[in-house]
Motif scaffolding. Structure first.
Motif, PDB file in Angstrom:
ATOM      1  N   PHE A  54       0.821  -1.211   0.000  1.00 42.98           N
ATOM      2  CA  PHE A  54       0.000   0.000   0.000  1.00 42.98           C
ATOM      3  C   PHE A  54       0.853   1.257   0.000  1.00 42.98           C
ATOM      4  CE2 PHE A  54      -2.765  -3.237   1.855  1.00 42.98           C
ATOM      5  CZ  PHE A  54      -3.872  -3.103   1.045  1.00 42.98           C
ATOM      6  N   GLY A  55       2.013   1.210  -0.614  1.00 45.74           N
ATOM      7  CA  GLY A  55       2.845   2.392  -0.747  1.00 45.74           C
ATOM      8  C   GLY A  55       3.495   2.833   0.550  1.00 45.74           C
ATOM      9  N   GLY A  56       3.632   1.955   1.523  1.00 46.25           N
ATOM     10  CA  GLY A  56       4.237   2.321   2.796  1.00 46.25           C
ATOM     11  C   GLY A  56       3.304   3.072   3.727  1.00 46.25           C
ATOM     12  N   PHE A  57       2.017   3.018   3.463  1.00 45.09           N
ATOM     13  CA  PHE A  57       1.041   3.732   4.280  1.00 45.09           C
ATOM     14  C   PHE A  57       0.805   3.037   5.610  1.00 45.09           C
ATOM     15  CE2 PHE A  57      -1.362   5.473   0.356  1.00 45.09           C
ATOM     16  CZ  PHE A  57      -0.500   6.546   0.289  1.00 45.09           C
ATOM     17  N   GLY A  58       0.399   3.821   6.597  1.00 47.56           N
ATOM     18  CA  GLY A  58      -0.128   3.286   7.833  1.00 47.56           C
ATOM     19  C   GLY A  58      -1.612   3.007   7.652  1.00 47.56           C
ATOM     20  N   LEU A  59      -2.234   2.440   8.674  1.00 45.38           N
ATOM     21  CA  LEU A  59      -3.650   2.069   8.580  1.00 45.38           C
ATOM     22  C   LEU A  59      -4.571   3.263   8.284  1.00 45.38           C
ATOM     23  CD1 LEU A  59      -5.713  -0.216   8.753  1.00 45.38           C
ATOM     24  CD2 LEU A  59      -5.890   0.255  11.195  1.00 45.38           C
ATOM     25  N   PRO A  60      -4.395   4.430   8.936  1.00 38.18           N
ATOM     26  CA  PRO A  60      -5.288   5.546   8.616  1.00 38.18           C
ATOM     27  C   PRO A  60      -5.213   5.987   7.155  1.00 38.18           C
ATOM     28  CG  PRO A  60      -4.122   5.987  10.652  1.00 38.18           C
ATOM     29  CD  PRO A  60      -3.506   4.759  10.060  1.00 38.18           C
ATOM     30  N   ALA A  61      -4.023   5.984   6.590  1.00 38.42           N
ATOM     31  CA  ALA A  61      -3.875   6.391   5.191  1.00 38.42           C
ATOM     32  C   ALA A  61      -4.473   5.355   4.248  1.00 38.42           C
ATOM     33  CB  ALA A  61      -2.406   6.613   4.869  1.00 38.42           C
ATOM     34  N   VAL A  62      -4.320   4.064   4.580  1.00 40.87           N
ATOM     35  CA  VAL A  62      -4.915   3.015   3.746  1.00 40.87           C
ATOM     36  C   VAL A  62      -6.435   3.135   3.762  1.00 40.87           C
ATOM     37  CG1 VAL A  62      -5.279   0.523   3.538  1.00 40.87           C
ATOM     38  CG2 VAL A  62      -2.999   1.403   3.971  1.00 40.87           C
ATOM     39  N   LEU A  63      -7.010   3.318   4.929  1.00 39.41           N
ATOM     40  CA  LEU A  63      -8.472   3.455   5.024  1.00 39.41           C
ATOM     41  C   LEU A  63      -8.958   4.700   4.292  1.00 39.41           C
ATOM     42  CD1 LEU A  63      -9.099   2.386   8.726  1.00 39.41           C
ATOM     43  CD2 LEU A  63      -9.554   1.075   6.649  1.00 39.41           C
ATOM     44  N   ALA A  64      -8.225   5.791   4.418  1.00 40.87           N
ATOM     45  CA  ALA A  64      -8.632   7.033   3.767  1.00 40.87           C
ATOM     46  C   ALA A  64      -8.564   6.916   2.248  1.00 40.87           C
ATOM     47  CB  ALA A  64      -7.761   8.189   4.247  1.00 40.87           C
ATOM     48  N   THR A  65      -7.475   6.373   1.735  1.00 41.22           N
ATOM     49  CA  THR A  65      -7.342   6.296   0.279  1.00 41.22           C
ATOM     50  C   THR A  65      -8.296   5.279  -0.339  1.00 41.22           C
ATOM     51  OG1 THR A  65      -5.481   4.765   0.509  1.00 41.22           O
ATOM     52  CG2 THR A  65      -4.957   7.094   0.215  1.00 41.22           C
ATOM     53  N   THR A  66      -8.512   4.153   0.330  1.00 38.31           N
ATOM     54  CA  THR A  66      -9.443   3.179  -0.243  1.00 38.31           C
ATOM     55  C   THR A  66     -10.898   3.649  -0.121  1.00 38.31           C
ATOM     56  OG1 THR A  66      -9.362   1.880   1.800  1.00 38.31           O
ATOM     57  CG2 THR A  66      -7.923   1.192  -0.005  1.00 38.31           C
ATOM     58  N   ALA A  67     -11.215   4.384   0.921  1.00 39.14           N
ATOM     59  CA  ALA A  67     -12.563   4.969   1.007  1.00 39.14           C
ATOM     60  C   ALA A  67     -12.769   5.974  -0.118  1.00 39.14           C
ATOM     61  CB  ALA A  67     -12.769   5.635   2.359  1.00 39.14           C
ATOM     62  N   PHE A  68     -11.754   6.806  -0.357  1.00 39.56           N
ATOM     63  CA  PHE A  68     -11.834   7.760  -1.466  1.00 39.56           C
ATOM     64  C   PHE A  68     -11.919   7.021  -2.798  1.00 39.56           C
ATOM     65  CE2 PHE A  68      -9.438  10.441  -4.567  1.00 39.56           C
ATOM     66  CZ  PHE A  68     -10.454  11.360  -4.791  1.00 39.56           C
ATOM     67  N   GLY A  69     -11.176   5.927  -2.933  1.00 39.48           N
ATOM     68  CA  GLY A  69     -11.215   5.143  -4.164  1.00 39.48           C
ATOM     69  C   GLY A  69     -12.581   4.532  -4.419  1.00 39.48           C
ATOM     70  N   HIS A  70     -13.250   4.077  -3.367  1.00 36.53           N
ATOM     71  CA  HIS A  70     -14.589   3.520  -3.533  1.00 36.53           C
ATOM     72  C   HIS A  70     -15.616   4.596  -3.890  1.00 36.53           C
ATOM     73  CE1 HIS A  70     -12.995  -0.217  -1.960  1.00 36.53           C
ATOM     74  NE2 HIS A  70     -14.137  -0.788  -2.311  1.00 36.53           N
ATOM     75  N   ILE A  71     -15.486   5.764  -3.306  1.00 32.78           N
ATOM     76  CA  ILE A  71     -16.381   6.871  -3.673  1.00 32.78           C
ATOM     77  C   ILE A  71     -16.152   7.265  -5.119  1.00 32.78           C
ATOM     78  CG2 ILE A  71     -16.889   9.309  -3.244  1.00 32.78           C
ATOM     79  CD1 ILE A  71     -16.244   8.722  -0.260  1.00 32.78           C
ATOM     80  N   LEU A  72     -14.890   7.377  -5.509  1.00 29.37           N
ATOM     81  CA  LEU A  72     -14.543   7.718  -6.885  1.00 29.37           C
ATOM     82  C   LEU A  72     -15.034   6.640  -7.851  1.00 29.37           C
ATOM     83  CD1 LEU A  72     -12.870   9.779  -8.566  1.00 29.37           C
ATOM     84  CD2 LEU A  72     -10.920   8.290  -8.198  1.00 29.37           C
ATOM     85  N   GLY A  73     -14.805   5.372  -7.506  1.00 27.65           N
ATOM     86  CA  GLY A  73     -15.233   4.271  -8.363  1.00 27.65           C
ATOM     87  C   GLY A  73     -16.744   4.188  -8.499  1.00 27.65           C
ATOM     88  N   ALA A  74     -17.457   4.381  -7.401  1.00 22.25           N
ATOM     89  CA  ALA A  74     -18.930   4.352  -7.469  1.00 22.25           C
ATOM     90  C   ALA A  74     -19.447   5.477  -8.356  1.00 22.25           C
ATOM     91  CB  ALA A  74     -19.521   4.459  -6.072  1.00 22.25           C
ATOM     92  N   GLY A  75     -18.836   6.631  -8.261  1.00 21.43           N
ATOM     93  CA  GLY A  75     -19.247   7.751  -9.118  1.00 21.43           C
ATOM     94  C   GLY A  75     -18.987   7.464 -10.584  1.00 21.43           C
ATOM     95  N   ILE A  76     -17.831   6.899 -10.880  1.00 21.54           N
ATOM     96  CA  ILE A  76     -17.508   6.568 -12.276  1.00 21.54           C
ATOM     97  C   ILE A  76     -18.454   5.496 -12.801  1.00 21.54           C
ATOM     98  CG2 ILE A  76     -15.756   5.518 -13.763  1.00 21.54           C
ATOM     99  CD1 ILE A  76     -13.647   6.828 -11.911  1.00 21.54           C
ATOM    100  N   ILE A  77     -18.672   4.452 -12.019  1.00 21.97           N
ATOM    101  CA  ILE A  77     -19.539   3.348 -12.455  1.00 21.97           C
ATOM    102  C   ILE A  77     -20.968   3.824 -12.663  1.00 21.97           C
ATOM    103  CG2 ILE A  77     -20.571   1.165 -11.699  1.00 21.97           C
ATOM    104  CD1 ILE A  77     -17.794   0.625 -10.333  1.00 21.97           C
TER     105      ILE A  77
END
Length: 86
Positions: A54-77
């Motif tokens: 996960f690019g050397g991220f800690g848990l808060p950064a992983v949760l934040a980026t994947t949450a943003f990715g799911h919001i972005l992906g849902a919008g695109i889909i």
């Protein structure tokens, strides 16, 4: 009368397909890449067991980026489904 008009305008539900999955994966990868360059403290505690995936991220950064990715992906889909591309 109004109910039948409203029911006639409801779009068909989106079925899951490999295309939908690929779009979500790409959106999450883009969100992680975006987070790598914008998060001020990406290695804050607690750490994840395989941080190199996960690019050397800690848990808060992983949760934040994947949450943003799911919001972005849902919008695109949903956007692509709305215009009839998927």
């Amino acid at each position: 009368m109004l109910t039948s008009t409203l029911l006639a305008t409801v779009p068909t539900p989106l079925e899951w397909s490999p295309t939908v999955g690929i779009i979500m994966i790409i959106a999450n990868i883009l969100a992680i890449a975006f987070g790598k360059f914008t998060i001020k403290y990406p290695r804050s505690a607690p750490a994840v067991p395989a941080a190199n995936f996960f690019g050397g991220f800690g848990l808060p950064a992983v949760l934040a980026t994947t949450a943003f990715g799911h919001i972005l992906g849902a919008g695109i889909i949903l956007g692509l489904h709305n215009i009839g591309r998927i």
